[in-house]
Scaffold this motif. Sequence first.
Motif, mmCIF file in Angstrom:
data_model
loop_
_atom_site.group_PDB
_atom_site.id
_atom_site.type_symbol
_atom_site.label_atom_id
_atom_site.label_comp_id
_atom_site.label_asym_id
_atom_site.label_seq_id
_atom_site.Cartn_x
_atom_site.Cartn_y
_atom_site.Cartn_z
ATOM 1 N N ALA A 78 0.826 -1.211 0.000
ATOM 2 C CA ALA A 78 0.000 0.000 0.000
ATOM 3 C C ALA A 78 0.858 1.258 0.000
ATOM 4 C CB ALA A 78 -0.921 -0.015 1.216
ATOM 5 N N ALA A 79 2.024 1.188 0.638
ATOM 6 C CA ALA A 79 2.892 2.364 0.721
ATOM 7 C C ALA A 79 3.443 2.776 -0.637
ATOM 8 C CB ALA A 79 4.045 2.086 1.687
ATOM 9 N N GLU A 80 3.458 1.882 -1.616
ATOM 10 C CA GLU A 80 3.991 2.202 -2.936
ATOM 11 C C GLU A 80 3.020 3.012 -3.786
ATOM 12 O OE1 GLU A 80 5.167 -1.362 -4.886
ATOM 13 O OE2 GLU A 80 6.672 -1.906 -3.380
ATOM 14 N N ILE A 81 1.749 3.033 -3.422
ATOM 15 C CA ILE A 81 0.743 3.742 -4.210
ATOM 16 C C ILE A 81 0.895 5.237 -3.986
ATOM 17 C CG2 ILE A 81 -1.731 4.057 -4.575
ATOM 18 C CD1 ILE A 81 -2.127 1.182 -3.681
ATOM 19 N N PRO A 82 0.993 6.034 -5.053
ATOM 20 C CA PRO A 82 1.150 7.486 -4.888
ATOM 21 C C PRO A 82 -0.031 8.112 -4.159
ATOM 22 C CG PRO A 82 1.624 6.814 -7.154
ATOM 23 C CD PRO A 82 1.041 5.622 -6.472
ATOM 24 N N VAL A 83 0.252 9.184 -3.445
ATOM 25 C CA VAL A 83 -0.786 9.878 -2.682
ATOM 26 C C VAL A 83 -1.875 10.395 -3.606
ATOM 27 C CG1 VAL A 83 -1.256 11.843 -1.166
ATOM 28 C CG2 VAL A 83 0.836 10.507 -0.865
ATOM 29 N N ARG A 84 -1.489 10.851 -4.804
ATOM 30 C CA ARG A 84 -2.494 11.406 -5.723
ATOM 31 C C ARG A 84 -3.491 10.350 -6.176
ATOM 32 N NH1 ARG A 84 2.112 10.884 -8.899
ATOM 33 N NH2 ARG A 84 1.871 9.673 -10.832
ATOM 34 N N PHE A 85 -3.078 9.071 -6.188
ATOM 35 C CA PHE A 85 -4.005 7.990 -6.528
ATOM 36 C C PHE A 85 -5.095 7.888 -5.463
ATOM 37 C CE2 PHE A 85 -1.882 4.975 -9.735
ATOM 38 C CZ PHE A 85 -1.331 6.044 -10.412
ATOM 39 N N ILE A 86 -4.697 8.024 -4.196
ATOM 40 C CA ILE A 86 -5.662 7.952 -3.090
ATOM 41 C C ILE A 86 -6.586 9.156 -3.139
ATOM 42 C CG2 ILE A 86 -5.940 7.735 -0.605
ATOM 43 C CD1 ILE A 86 -4.463 5.385 -1.747
ATOM 44 N N GLU A 87 -6.011 10.345 -3.351
ATOM 45 C CA GLU A 87 -6.805 11.572 -3.352
ATOM 46 C C GLU A 87 -7.820 11.601 -4.485
ATOM 47 O OE1 GLU A 87 -3.391 14.509 -1.394
ATOM 48 O OE2 GLU A 87 -3.755 14.516 -3.560
ATOM 49 N N ARG A 88 -7.468 10.993 -5.622
ATOM 50 C CA ARG A 88 -8.371 11.001 -6.783
ATOM 51 C C ARG A 88 -9.242 9.741 -6.859
ATOM 52 N NH1 ARG A 88 -3.902 13.040 -11.281
ATOM 53 N NH2 ARG A 88 -3.435 15.044 -10.281
ATOM 54 N N ASN A 89 -9.128 8.887 -5.846
ATOM 55 C CA ASN A 89 -9.936 7.653 -5.808
ATOM 56 C C ASN A 89 -9.791 6.842 -7.093
ATOM 57 O OD1 ASN A 89 -12.240 9.923 -4.442
ATOM 58 N ND2 ASN A 89 -11.119 8.454 -3.202
ATOM 59 N N VAL A 90 -8.544 6.634 -7.477
ATOM 60 C CA VAL A 90 -8.242 5.879 -8.699
ATOM 61 C C VAL A 90 -8.671 4.424 -8.529
ATOM 62 C CG1 VAL A 90 -6.338 5.025 -10.145
ATOM 63 C CG2 VAL A 90 -6.352 7.394 -9.353
ATOM 64 N N ARG A 91 -9.080 3.798 -9.618
ATOM 65 C CA ARG A 91 -9.461 2.384 -9.604
ATOM 66 C C ARG A 91 -8.294 1.544 -10.088
ATOM 67 N NH1 ARG A 91 -14.639 1.045 -12.778
ATOM 68 N NH2 ARG A 91 -14.575 -0.815 -11.492
ATOM 69 N N LEU A 92 -7.973 0.511 -9.329
ATOM 70 C CA LEU A 92 -6.918 -0.429 -9.681
ATOM 71 C C LEU A 92 -7.531 -1.805 -9.926
ATOM 72 C CD1 LEU A 92 -4.198 0.462 -6.997
ATOM 73 C CD2 LEU A 92 -4.418 1.379 -9.308
ATOM 74 N N ARG A 93 -6.927 -2.531 -10.841
ATOM 75 C CA ARG A 93 -7.394 -3.895 -11.115
ATOM 76 C C ARG A 93 -6.522 -4.881 -10.365
ATOM 77 N NH1 ARG A 93 -6.923 -6.442 -17.065
ATOM 78 N NH2 ARG A 93 -4.797 -5.827 -16.578
ATOM 79 N N GLY A 94 -7.131 -5.971 -9.911
ATOM 80 C CA GLY A 94 -6.351 -6.973 -9.191
ATOM 81 C C GLY A 94 -7.000 -8.341 -9.246
ATOM 82 N N LYS A 95 -6.239 -9.326 -8.814
ATOM 83 C CA LYS A 95 -6.738 -10.699 -8.717
ATOM 84 C C LYS A 95 -6.761 -11.124 -7.255
ATOM 85 C CE LYS A 95 -5.324 -12.407 -13.256
ATOM 86 N NZ LYS A 95 -4.534 -13.451 -13.977
ATOM 87 N N VAL A 96 -7.862 -11.749 -6.878
ATOM 88 C CA VAL A 96 -8.004 -12.193 -5.492
ATOM 89 C C VAL A 96 -6.952 -13.250 -5.188
ATOM 90 C CG1 VAL A 96 -9.529 -13.268 -3.806
ATOM 91 C CG2 VAL A 96 -10.464 -11.677 -5.510
ATOM 92 N N HIS A 97 -6.210 -13.024 -4.117
ATOM 93 C CA HIS A 97 -5.176 -13.976 -3.700
ATOM 94 C C HIS A 97 -5.696 -14.887 -2.601
ATOM 95 C CE1 HIS A 97 -1.366 -15.368 -1.859
ATOM 96 N NE2 HIS A 97 -0.878 -15.231 -3.084
ATOM 97 N N SER A 98 -6.321 -14.285 -1.599
ATOM 98 C CA SER A 98 -6.900 -15.058 -0.499
ATOM 99 C C SER A 98 -7.716 -14.115 0.379
ATOM 100 C CB SER A 98 -5.810 -15.748 0.337
ATOM 101 O OG SER A 98 -4.956 -14.775 0.928
#
Length: 265
Positions: A78-98
């Motif tokens: 989570a720390a690698e995600i830029p602050v501007r991504f959080i502020e702009r509520n960016v959508r990220l794609r992912g695969k469920v791990h567990s």
Amino acid sequence: MSTTCRSLPEKQKPKGEGGTDRQQRDLETPKSRNVVSVISQLADDNLTLVRNISTGLAAVGVIVIARSIRVITKFRAAAEIPVRFIERNVRLRGKVHSITERGIEVEHVPIYLPVISPLLSKHRDVSTAPLVVHLAGVELTPEGKMWLQKNLVPPQTVWLQLISREDNTLHCLVSQSRGSVWSYCMNEELLRLGLARRAPIAGVPPGSPLHWRLHKRLHRAEVKAEKKGLGLWKRESLWERASKALRDNPLLRLMGRIFKRTRTE
């Protein structure tokens, strides 16, 4: 006696005007044509080089842009995600791990650009690390956890709309595709089924526009479950309420104990 009409001679230009301009054009035209011919010949002879240079410049431009907005970066924490991504509520794609007690572990899947993505990730560590995700504004019931484990089976694809970040945990609206067009928000779905209750939205200041938007969405979903009596809002039937009232009546419990003693004696 006939008179012969002679055409008047055309007005001659002064010597040194028309002749000089025509001579200059005659001298300049071959020179200009020669320059254009030389440039065209050079371009034709080096067409492959020109194309390679153009392609290289375009690729460099795309790489610079992609790296600047980090659309092709794989986030392993989570720390690698830029602050501007959080502020702009960016959508990220992912695969469920567990799905664990910590939350939903999701492996981030960045946008893939042919040729460029392999070049940027060629010398990087290929190991994968999941992101820890909490459903924003939702407190799960035990039945809700079971429902989540049943409906989020690895390696299903989900979308994470970033809401806030606390330490190494992301609070998100988690969406899943339903068919080729529609998708549904699992935060709302759990509340709509009565398998969760609303909780404070971590990391979002109360009264902010984002807080009110999320509050309205989640509250609407919870009210639907409450009206329908689903999940934790399930209403007891008349017989169930009467039986419970009789069991809890002190006089009836006392009579029951007296009856048991008389039987034992």
